[in-house]
Design an enzyme around this catalytic site. Structure first.
Site, PDB file in Angstrom:
ATOM      1  N   GLY A  55     -45.099  -1.058 -62.879  1.00 19.71           N
ATOM      2  CA  GLY A  55     -45.071  -2.050 -61.547  1.00 19.71           C
ATOM      3  C   GLY A  55     -45.277  -3.620 -62.209  1.00 19.71           C
TER       4      GLY A  55
ATOM      5  CD  GLN B 277     -51.629  -4.384 -52.818  1.00 18.30           C
ATOM      6  OE1 GLN B 277     -52.762  -4.266 -53.039  1.00 18.30           O
ATOM      7  NE2 GLN B 277     -50.868  -3.880 -52.022  1.00 18.30           N
TER       8      GLN B 277
ATOM      9  CG  ASP C  86     -52.840   0.030 -60.067  1.00 24.44           C
ATOM     10  OD1 ASP C  86     -52.990  -0.194 -59.008  1.00 24.44           O
ATOM     11  OD2 ASP C  86     -52.022   1.017 -60.415  1.00 24.44           O
TER      12      ASP C  86
ATOM     13  CG  ASN D 199     -52.480   4.352 -67.619  1.00 27.68           C
ATOM     14  OD1 ASN D 199     -53.476   3.830 -68.080  1.00 27.68           O
ATOM     15  ND2 ASN D 199     -52.551   4.664 -66.019  1.00 27.68           N
TER      16      ASN D 199
ATOM     17  CG  MET E  88     -50.360  -1.508 -54.041  1.00 30.01           C
ATOM     18  SD  MET E  88     -49.596  -2.568 -55.253  1.00 30.01           S
ATOM     19  CE  MET E  88     -48.039  -2.462 -54.642  1.00 30.01           C
ATOM     20  N   GLY E  89     -53.751   1.101 -55.274  1.00 30.51           N
ATOM     21  CA  GLY E  89     -54.595   2.089 -56.005  1.00 30.51           C
ATOM     22  C   GLY E  89     -54.826   3.313 -55.810  1.00 30.51           C
ATOM     23  NE  ARG E  90     -50.923   7.102 -54.292  1.00 30.90           N
ATOM     24  CZ  ARG E  90     -50.763   7.390 -52.644  1.00 30.90           C
ATOM     25  NH1 ARG E  90     -51.521   8.133 -52.149  1.00 30.90           N
ATOM     26  NH2 ARG E  90     -49.947   6.423 -52.091  1.00 30.90           N
TER      27      ARG E  90
END
Lengths: 407, 407
Positions: free
Chosen positions: A13, A304, A147, A117, A192-194
């Protein structure tokens, strides 16, 4: 220093500052042009960009970054999103071999991948394949993610700007909610932030006084029952007359089920039809059923991670520096590492850079430690605030309230 | 000049600059304190604020605005949302009589209401009731709305800041979409404006080059078939490889039905389950069914009317000036009017202020004229851009792209 060409790509992203890192790589690579003016060739020859990451590279979609205008590069430092185009492609072992063969064919010795990652795992894959093929490549990961979930680094470039945006967003929407009074006293903002709550927790930086939003903050690391959320909202609403909550898209209940997705509406008694589509629409309907108030929704979606006008100057600077440092590290012989930010001790905030083995970073996630959330699991602690505050690059503009001097 | 006290209230949806108008009223009212220093009392005595508008006023919820700290007022000029609290209350004829009786009891001669159409109708109601009761009140409407839908004024304070925010928002999300490429090439941004497309159209100010977002803009004034939207998106996507559209929440089809609300999914062949909740979720599902690509959504919700960090300096200044002018107009004997902005002819943008009878403003809506949208109804014309550009207070920061020099 091995002589060779350089290639750089961007993955995952986009963020508001990922191009700062790209320009950092290009600028540092060009800095060795000083050798050329001395009549001697520097170690870095051509500077290539992969269009849409390693996927584009495999397809031969490669551009020349030495031929870009200097002034355009300067502006690009402050341009959001991935100028090279991004990718979410995960190459197979065979494809990593093809990547290295292509590097060899193009005489590329320097490989940089800016991302999270998954991008670290691409650097790992290239590094492993290069070893197997016995081709000397300096493959370096440059960290990036809103994130903030990369291990081995104090924080990730991209996070500070996302954090500044969401803090401003919830502060503004908080004033709006307060003004609406009974015409819309409850507002839920989904962030956001799974799997990690770093970005959602950053909304707490907006709060200076009791009335300031956010009043409640929920993150994936701290499961909550939907009953607790409703009760928390009720308590704040009864005290202040309004309530603004920040809720991570990945908030789960104690059984680990995702609120609004795995938890079916019918499981919660007393309310019927629910709009699908995530945690805040679900909680809005639930709050309506339980408290008789329709909670309004906010969701900054892609803003964001891209709203460059709110970029943190600290973040912009660090993103640029990790790009430059990646090239310096490679020229010094590092390979298979990710550049890190290391916070120095002392009263003033400063991060120097370091390196960590990508084998330790790839496929790992850094989550908020337990002591960064309060006991109730509904607000970050001072420890988190101390950690995050320097990253947003200075306080938000001052706001005022009227004194309620009744006549 | 009638001697008396003053009361001011705020109504309708908050904006990023509505407090600038409030401070304008307070500052101008206090400016006549100079009489006091000359040993003579000015015409304006106490300065009251209605908490949550005329509804709070009827309930006696009134605060003292003379006792506010000067520095807090200065900061309040740049604080978003309605510091007095807002209301959406529509008084009955009997209640307007009660309002005037209360004004009389409190020796209030100056009545200011900052808001949109509904607020103008409150000023009209007070003005009419005061005439009937033969009580001399100078009731003035101060314009405010992000929707820009008040008649009788060139534009509305609040609009320029909302316009600047949505233009920046779509520009940033446009870069994000472009970077995502095939991993998310279509994005739809829903913008406020139930009946008027002024705010949605302002996204077009972000576009300088062909690749810049928005590529398509739909407004309520120009009905479109859902088939046209899908075809427009397909055409842009095929040409550029991505597509970003700005869509007003109130976009309708040629039969006048609201897309995503009145138009039931089953009416459109070939696609099944649809998330409820408005025009963009509906169109996203439809595009997925027809083009095989899931369109991603953006919705700045309450941020577009409250994001003070993106406030237009021109808008902040004009909001403040209409507040001050309202008091000057009242002291000059005006009543039952709304302050207007009147664009002066000439090469440089400037608006002076004027007045219009609230009878002509209340319950009316100003919509985009036909020649401000192109023939296809999918993008604003140059005429609109010339109209709107000065209002956002200077260009957005410059962005760059890489040159795609293939190797």
């Amino acid at each position: 220093m091995a002589k060779g060409n350089l290639v750089v790509g961007q993955g995952g992203g986009p963020t508001a500052v990922i191009n700062s890192s790209l320009v950092g790589v290009i600028h540092e690579a060009m800095a060795n042009d000083i050798y050329a003016s001395l009549g001697e060739r520097g170690p870095i020859g051509d500077i290539y960009g992969m269009v849409h990451g390693v996927e584009g590279f495999l397809q031969g979609d490669i551009i020349d970054l030495r031929k870009q205008s200097r002034s355009a590069l300067e502006t690009l430092r402050y341009t959001p999103a991935s100028a090279l185009g991004t990718a979410r492609y995960k190459p197979s072992k065979e494809e990593f071999v093809k990547v290295v063969e292509k590097l060899k064919a193009m005489k590329i010795r320097y490989f940089f991948y800016i991302g999270g990652n998954d991008s670290a795992s691409i650097v790992r894959g290239v590094n492993r394949a290069a070893k197997e093929l016995d081709y000397n490549v300096y493959a370096i990961a440059v960290p990036k993610t809103v994130d903030n979930d990369l291990v081995g680094t104090d924080h990730c470039p991209g996070y500070g700007s996302g954090a500044r945006f969401v803090a401003a967003a919830i502060r503004n929407t908080g004033r709006d909610t307060e003004a609406m009074g009974k015409y819309g006293p409850i507002r839920l903002m989904e962030i956001m932030g799974r799997n990690a709550g770093w970005l959602t927790a950053a909304t707490a930086l907006a709060r200076e006084e009791e009335r300031d939003a956010p009043h409640l903050v929920y993150v994936p690391e701290r499961p909550v029952t939907v009953e607790q959320v409703v009760e928390d909202v009720r308590r704040v609403y009864e005290k202040l007359g309004f309530c603004v909550a920040a809720i991570s898209e990945g908030t789960v209940d104690p059984s680990g089920r995702s609120i609004g997705e795995d938890i079916a509406p019918k499981e919660v008694d007393g309310f019927g039809h629910v709009r699908k589509g995530g945690v805040t629409p679900f909680l809005s309907e639930l709050i309506n059923a339980k408290l008789g108030i329709r909670a309004r929704l906010d969701n900054p979606y892609y803003l964001q991670r891209s709203f460059v006008e709110m970029a943190s100057p600290v973040d912009q600077d660090e993103a640029y520096r990790v790009g430059r440092q990646a090239v310096r590290a490679a020229l010094a012989g590092a390979k298979g590492v990710m550049i890190t930010l290391e916070r120095e001790a002392g009263p003033e905030y400063y991060c120097s850079t370091g390196v960590v083995d990508v084998e330790k970073v790839a496929d790992q996630e850094s989550k908020m430690p337990a002591d960064m959330m309060n006991e109730a699991g509904n607000f970050p602690t001072q420890k988190f605030l101390n950690y995050a505050r320097p990253l947003i690059g200075g306080p938000l503009p001052k706001l005022a309230r009227l004194e309620m001097i009744r006549v």
